[in-house]
Design a protein around this motif. Structure first.
Motif, PDB file in Angstrom:
ATOM      1  N   VAL B   4      49.440  46.287  -1.982  1.00  0.00           N
ATOM      2  CA  VAL B   4      49.645  47.257  -0.914  1.00  0.00           C
ATOM      3  C   VAL B   4      48.487  47.163   0.081  1.00  0.00           C
ATOM      4  CG1 VAL B   4      49.718  49.729  -0.412  1.00  0.00           C
ATOM      5  CG2 VAL B   4      51.109  48.785  -2.254  1.00  0.00           C
ATOM      6  N   ILE B   5      47.278  46.966  -0.470  1.00  0.00           N
ATOM      7  CA  ILE B   5      46.113  46.761   0.400  1.00  0.00           C
ATOM      8  C   ILE B   5      45.381  45.508  -0.064  1.00  0.00           C
ATOM      9  CG2 ILE B   5      43.903  47.712   1.209  1.00  0.00           C
ATOM     10  CD1 ILE B   5      44.981  50.495   0.648  1.00  0.00           C
ATOM     11  N   THR B   6      45.107  44.610   0.855  1.00  0.00           N
ATOM     12  CA  THR B   6      44.329  43.427   0.533  1.00  0.00           C
ATOM     13  C   THR B   6      43.183  43.310   1.522  1.00  0.00           C
ATOM     14  OG1 THR B   6      46.437  42.392   0.000  1.00  0.00           O
ATOM     15  CG2 THR B   6      44.496  40.977  -0.028  1.00  0.00           C
ATOM     16  N   ALA B   7      41.948  43.262   1.011  1.00  0.00           N
ATOM     17  CA  ALA B   7      40.793  43.103   1.901  1.00  0.00           C
ATOM     18  C   ALA B   7      40.056  41.841   1.516  1.00  0.00           C
ATOM     19  CB  ALA B   7      39.865  44.307   1.781  1.00  0.00           C
ATOM     20  N   ASN B   8      39.688  41.057   2.528  1.00  0.00           N
ATOM     21  CA  ASN B   8      38.918  39.839   2.292  1.00  0.00           C
ATOM     22  C   ASN B   8      37.693  39.828   3.190  1.00  0.00           C
ATOM     23  OD1 ASN B   8      39.540  37.742   0.360  1.00  0.00           O
ATOM     24  ND2 ASN B   8      41.619  37.815   1.262  1.00  0.00           N
ATOM     25  N   ASN B   9      36.520  39.886   2.571  1.00  0.00           N
ATOM     26  CA  ASN B   9      35.272  39.920   3.343  1.00  0.00           C
ATOM     27  C   ASN B   9      35.315  40.978   4.437  1.00  0.00           C
ATOM     28  OD1 ASN B   9      33.874  37.839   2.002  1.00  0.00           O
ATOM     29  ND2 ASN B   9      35.207  36.351   3.048  1.00  0.00           N
ATOM     30  N   LEU B  10      35.920  42.094   4.111  1.00  0.00           N
ATOM     31  CA  LEU B  10      36.081  43.159   5.109  1.00  0.00           C
ATOM     32  C   LEU B  10      34.724  43.764   5.466  1.00  0.00           C
ATOM     33  CD1 LEU B  10      37.913  45.124   6.722  1.00  0.00           C
ATOM     34  CD2 LEU B  10      37.991  46.531   4.660  1.00  0.00           C
ATOM     35  N   THR B  11      34.419  43.780   6.750  1.00  0.00           N
ATOM     36  CA  THR B  11      33.183  44.383   7.237  1.00  0.00           C
ATOM     37  C   THR B  11      33.535  45.423   8.287  1.00  0.00           C
ATOM     38  OG1 THR B  11      31.946  42.373   6.784  1.00  0.00           O
ATOM     39  CG2 THR B  11      30.963  43.906   8.362  1.00  0.00           C
ATOM     40  N   LEU B  12      32.970  46.638   8.111  1.00  0.00           N
ATOM     41  CA  LEU B  12      33.305  47.730   9.027  1.00  0.00           C
ATOM     42  C   LEU B  12      32.055  48.302   9.664  1.00  0.00           C
ATOM     43  CD1 LEU B  12      35.779  49.699   6.705  1.00  0.00           C
ATOM     44  CD2 LEU B  12      36.421  48.197   8.595  1.00  0.00           C
ATOM     45  N   ILE B  21      30.398  49.046   5.866  1.00  0.00           N
ATOM     46  CA  ILE B  21      30.970  48.361   4.695  1.00  0.00           C
ATOM     47  C   ILE B  21      30.751  46.869   4.922  1.00  0.00           C
ATOM     48  CG2 ILE B  21      33.104  47.837   3.446  1.00  0.00           C
ATOM     49  CD1 ILE B  21      32.338  50.706   3.058  1.00  0.00           C
ATOM     50  N   LYS B  22      30.201  46.206   3.889  1.00  0.00           N
ATOM     51  CA  LYS B  22      29.870  44.787   4.090  1.00  0.00           C
ATOM     52  C   LYS B  22      30.635  43.889   3.128  1.00  0.00           C
ATOM     53  CE  LYS B  22      25.305  45.999   5.633  1.00  0.00           C
ATOM     54  NZ  LYS B  22      24.274  46.762   4.928  1.00  0.00           N
ATOM     55  N   GLY B  43      29.967  55.322   3.267  1.00  0.00           N
ATOM     56  CA  GLY B  43      31.076  54.709   4.005  1.00  0.00           C
ATOM     57  C   GLY B  43      32.446  54.889   3.364  1.00  0.00           C
ATOM     58  N   LYS B  44      32.590  55.894   2.520  1.00  0.00           N
ATOM     59  CA  LYS B  44      33.879  56.122   1.856  1.00  0.00           C
ATOM     60  C   LYS B  44      34.954  56.513   2.874  1.00  0.00           C
ATOM     61  CE  LYS B  44      32.155  59.395  -0.807  1.00  0.00           C
ATOM     62  NZ  LYS B  44      30.749  59.437  -0.325  1.00  0.00           N
ATOM     63  N   SER B  45      34.598  57.488   3.716  1.00  0.00           N
ATOM     64  CA  SER B  45      35.578  57.920   4.734  1.00  0.00           C
ATOM     65  C   SER B  45      35.857  56.788   5.714  1.00  0.00           C
ATOM     66  CB  SER B  45      35.050  59.130   5.501  1.00  0.00           C
ATOM     67  OG  SER B  45      34.789  60.182   4.613  1.00  0.00           O
ATOM     68  N   THR B  46      34.821  56.037   6.018  1.00  0.00           N
ATOM     69  CA  THR B  46      34.968  54.908   6.944  1.00  0.00           C
ATOM     70  C   THR B  46      35.985  53.903   6.396  1.00  0.00           C
ATOM     71  OG1 THR B  46      32.673  55.228   7.596  1.00  0.00           O
ATOM     72  CG2 THR B  46      33.666  53.111   8.141  1.00  0.00           C
ATOM     73  N   LEU B  47      35.881  53.601   5.104  1.00  0.00           N
ATOM     74  CA  LEU B  47      36.800  52.649   4.484  1.00  0.00           C
ATOM     75  C   LEU B  47      38.239  53.168   4.577  1.00  0.00           C
ATOM     76  CD1 LEU B  47      37.076  50.020   2.814  1.00  0.00           C
ATOM     77  CD2 LEU B  47      36.820  51.425   0.750  1.00  0.00           C
ATOM     78  N   LEU B  48      38.398  54.458   4.274  1.00  0.00           N
ATOM     79  CA  LEU B  48      39.728  55.063   4.307  1.00  0.00           C
ATOM     80  C   LEU B  48      40.320  55.000   5.718  1.00  0.00           C
ATOM     81  CD1 LEU B  48      40.937  56.132   1.747  1.00  0.00           C
ATOM     82  CD2 LEU B  48      40.498  58.457   2.520  1.00  0.00           C
ATOM     83  N   LYS B  49      39.463  55.261   6.724  1.00  0.00           N
ATOM     84  CA  LYS B  49      39.915  55.208   8.124  1.00  0.00           C
ATOM     85  C   LYS B  49      40.466  53.833   8.465  1.00  0.00           C
ATOM     86  CE  LYS B  49      36.736  58.484  10.273  1.00  0.00           C
ATOM     87  NZ  LYS B  49      35.523  58.528  11.120  1.00  0.00           N
ATOM     88  N   GLY B 218      26.461  49.488   1.249  1.00  0.00           N
ATOM     89  CA  GLY B 218      27.802  49.240   1.789  1.00  0.00           C
ATOM     90  C   GLY B 218      28.571  48.182   1.019  1.00  0.00           C
ATOM     91  N   SER B 219      28.125  47.850  -0.219  1.00  0.00           N
ATOM     92  CA  SER B 219      28.890  46.900  -1.034  1.00  0.00           C
ATOM     93  C   SER B 219      29.824  47.681  -1.947  1.00  0.00           C
ATOM     94  CB  SER B 219      27.940  46.070  -1.897  1.00  0.00           C
ATOM     95  OG  SER B 219      27.019  45.407  -1.066  1.00  0.00           O
TER      96      SER B 219
END
Ligand SMILES: Nc1ncnc2c1ncn2[C@@H]1O[C@H](COP(=O)(O)OP(=O)(O)OP(=O)(O)O)[C@@H](O)[C@H]1O
Ligand SMILES: [Mg+2]
Lengths: 269, 224
Positions: B4-12, B21-22, B43-49, B218-219
C-alpha cells in the motif's frame, strides 16, 4: 444576526458600485441629446457666392469637418414672403449659398477667430457668422459637471471594491479552515468554494434587485415630480427594465472575481 | 499481499530547511497495522503528511496506493485523498457543520445520495458511541467525543488506508479504547491498512502490529 452582518458588509459596497454604474449609464443616456444639442449649437454659418464642396472648405481651414447646405427654399419660407411662385424662384436663384459648418473639435474663441479669418480670405465667401459665446460657457460647465460626476463614480467604485476585498478577507478567515479540511479529504476547488459562491451569488442578486428598485423609485417619484427638464424629457432613459440584467451581470462578475481571489489564496498548511 | 505504501530512500524536508526524514526505505502491505513512534520533533507528522500528499518527497521515491507521489498531479491527488481516512490530533472538524454532516464529509465529497449519507452516519455514530448527538455541533462536544467524530469521518467511506496522527493524544481512556477498537476492527475485518503515529502504544492490543520508530537524526527503523 451574524448572518445578516456578514451579508450587509458585502451588499453595501456592492450596491455602491451598482448605483455608480447605473448613474453612469443614466447620466450618459439622459444627457446625450443635450450634449449633442450643445455641440450642434456650436457651429458656423457661411454665406458664399458660388456653391462650395467640403473639400473647398477644408482647403481654407482644416478644422472644418462637416458642411451642411441650408436649403434656400426653407430660408425663403422663414422669411414668409408674399410672392407668387415664379417670383420666388427667381429670387431664390439670386440668393447666395448658405452653409452650416461643423468643426472637428471644441475650439477656443481665438481659434474660432482664426478659422473665421481663414475663411474670409476666400473671395467667394461673402460672410462668416459664428455662434459660440452662449454655448461655450454652457458646454464647458457641462463638461466640468460630467467630469466631476464620473470621477466621483470612479472613486466610489474603487472604494466599493476595497470594501468588498476587505469583506472577502473576513470570509477567507471564516472559511479557510473548512476549505482546508475539505481539500485534505479530496474535494475539488469547485466543491470547496461552493458555499462561498452560493453566498456571493445571493448577495449579488439582492444587490442588483435593491439597486434596480431604488432607480425605479427615483424614476417614478422623484423624477416625475421634479422640475428638471432634462430628466423629464428623457424619463424613459432614467431606468430601463433591461438595466436589471446589466446590474445583475455586473454584480455577479464582481463577486465571482472576489470569490476566486479568496479561494486561490487558501493554502494547505 | 500488495504494497500500500512503498518508500525508497525517501527524504523529506520543508522548503529549503534541513532534511527531516533521511533515506527511509520501507514498505507497508495491505492489512498491516503500523505504529510510528519517536521523540518530539523527529518527523512523525512530517512522514504522515507525505503519505497524503501534503509534502512532496525531496529525494527518493514514494508510492501510495499505486500512485507515485513524486510530482503527482492535482487530479490524482484529489482522487487518492477520497480513498484515505485521515485522523488529526486536533480533530479538524468543520465547526459550523453538525456532527452528522462532519461524519459523512467524505461521502458528500464523492457525491453519495443523502439516503446513503444518513444510513452511514447512523451506523458510524453508533459505532463511536455517539448516537443521539448527530445534530449537535463539534464545539458542543468534549474533546474525546470530537475525536470519535473524527474517527467516524475517517471510516465513513471504507478507506483502503487510515492515517492517524496521535488520535488519542490527550483523550480519556474510554474514548481512547473506543478508537483503538474501531481501528483494530477495520484492520482485522476489512483488511484496511492503518498507520498510526503515537507516543505510546496501547497496553492491550488485540491484533498483530508492526512498530516503526524514527530517531533524532530522521532515520526510520522497524522494531522487532
Ligand atoms: N510546516 C512546517 N514548516 C517548516 N518546518 C516544519 C513544519 N512542520 C514541522 N516542521 C519541523 O519539522 C520537524 C519535525 O516536525 P514534526 O511535526 O514532523 O515532528 P513530530 O515528530 O510530529 O513531533 P511531535 O511528536 O511533537 O508531534 C520539526 O523540527 C519541526 O520544526
Ligand atoms: Mg506530530
Amino acid at each position: 444576526m451574524k448572518f445578516i452582518k456578514g451579508h450587509i458588509s458585502l451588499i453595501f459596497p456592492l450596491i455602491a458600485i451598482l448605483l455608480g454604474l447605473e448613474f453612469f449609464i443614466v447620466f450618459d443616456r439622459t444627457t446625450d441629446s443635450f450634449e449633442k444639442g450643445l455641440q450642434e449649437g456650436y457651429s458656423m454659418i457661411v454665406v458664399s457666392k458660388d456653391e462650395m464642396s467640403i473639400d473647398d472648405f477644408k482647403a481654407w481651414d482644416s478644422h472644418i469637418e462637416q458642411v451642411k447646405e441650408l436649403e434656400k427654399s426653407k430660408i425663403l419660407e422663414r422669411l414668409n414672403m408674399n410672392k407668387d411662385k415664379a417670383e420666388k424662384n427667381s429670387f431664390e436663384a439670386s440668393l447666395p449659398n448658405f452653409y452650416s459648418l461643423k468643426l472637428d473639435d471644441y475650439l477656443t474663441v481665438d481659434e474660432l477667430e482664426s478659422v473665421k479669418s481663414n475663411l474670409q480670405k476666400s473671395s467667394n465667401i461673402l460672410s462668416v457668422e459664428t455662434f459660440h459665446s452662449a454655448y461655450q460657457s454652457k458646454y464647458e460647465l457641462f463638461s466640468f459637471i460630467k467630469f466631476s460626476f464620473q470621477t466621483f463614480i470612479g472613486f466610489m467604485t474603487i472604494i466599493g471594491f476595497f470594501l468588498i476585498v476587505k469583506q472577502m478577507e473576513v470570509w477567507n478567515f471564516l472559511h479557510a479552515q473548512r476549505m482546508k479540511v475539505m481539500e485534505i479529504f479530496g474535494a475539488s476547488l469547485f466543491l470547496r468554494s461552493k458555499v462561498l459562491i452560493n453566498m456571493a451569488l445571493i448577495d449579488a442578486v439582492i444587490s442588483a434587485i435593491l439597486t434596480s428598485w431604488l432607480f425605479y423609485l427615483f424614476k417614478n417619484s422623484w423624477v416625475r415630480g421634479s422640475q428638471m427638464e432634462i430628466l423629464k424629457d428623457n424619463i424613459e432613459g432614467v431606468f430601463k427594465f433591461s438595466d436589471v440584467f446589466i446590474l445583475l451581470f455586473a454584480a455577479i462578475t464582481v463577486v465571482l472575481i472576489a470569490v476566486f481571489l479568496v479561494v486561490i489564496n487558501v493554502k494547505e498548511e | 499481499m500488495p504494497n500500500v505504501i512503498t518508500a525508497n530512500n525517501l527524504t523529506l524536508g520543508y522548503e529549503n530547511d534541513e532534511e527531516i526524514i533521511k533515506n527511509a526505505t520501507f514498505s507497508i502491505k495491505r492489512g498491516d497495522f503500523v505504529f510510528i513512534t519517536g521523540p518530539s520533533g523527529s518527523g512523525k507528522s512530517t512522514l504522515l503528511k507525505s503519505f497524503y500528499g501534503n509534502l512532496a518527497p525531496r529525494y527518493g521515491s514514494l508510492v501510495v496506493g499505486g500512485l507515485d507521489m513524486v510530482g503527482i498531479n492535482k487530479k490524482n491527488l484529489q482522487e487518492l485523498r477520497t480513498h484515505l481516512g485521515i485522523v488529526f490530533q486536533d480533530y479538524k472538524l468543520i465547526n459550523e457543520w453538525t456532527v452528522e454532516k462532519n461524519v459523512v464529509l467524505p461521502l458528500w465529497i464523492s457525491g453519495y445520495s443523502t439516503e446513503v449519507q444518513e444510513t452511514q452516519a447512523k451506523r458510524l455514530l453508533h459505532h463511536v458511541k455517539l448516537t443521539g448527538k448527530e445534530h449537535k455541533y463539534p464545539l458542543e462536544l468534549s474533546g474525546g467525543e470530537q475525536q470519535r467524530v473524527g474517527v467516524a469521518r475517517a471510516l465513513s467511506k471504507n478507506p483502503f488506508l487510515i492515517l492517524a496522527d496521535e488520535p488519542t493524544g490527550n483523550l480519556d481512556e474510554y474514548s481512547s479504547n473506543v478508537i483503538w477498537d474501531l481501528m483494530e476492527n477495520a484492520c482485522h475485518q476489512l483488511e484496511t491498512t492503518v498507520v498510526v503515529v503515537t507516543h505510546r502504544i496501547p497496553m492491550v492490543f488485540n491484533i498483530p502490529y508492526r512498530h516503526f520508530t524514527i530517531d533524532e537524526n530522521g532515520s526510520i527503523y522497524e522494531v522487532h
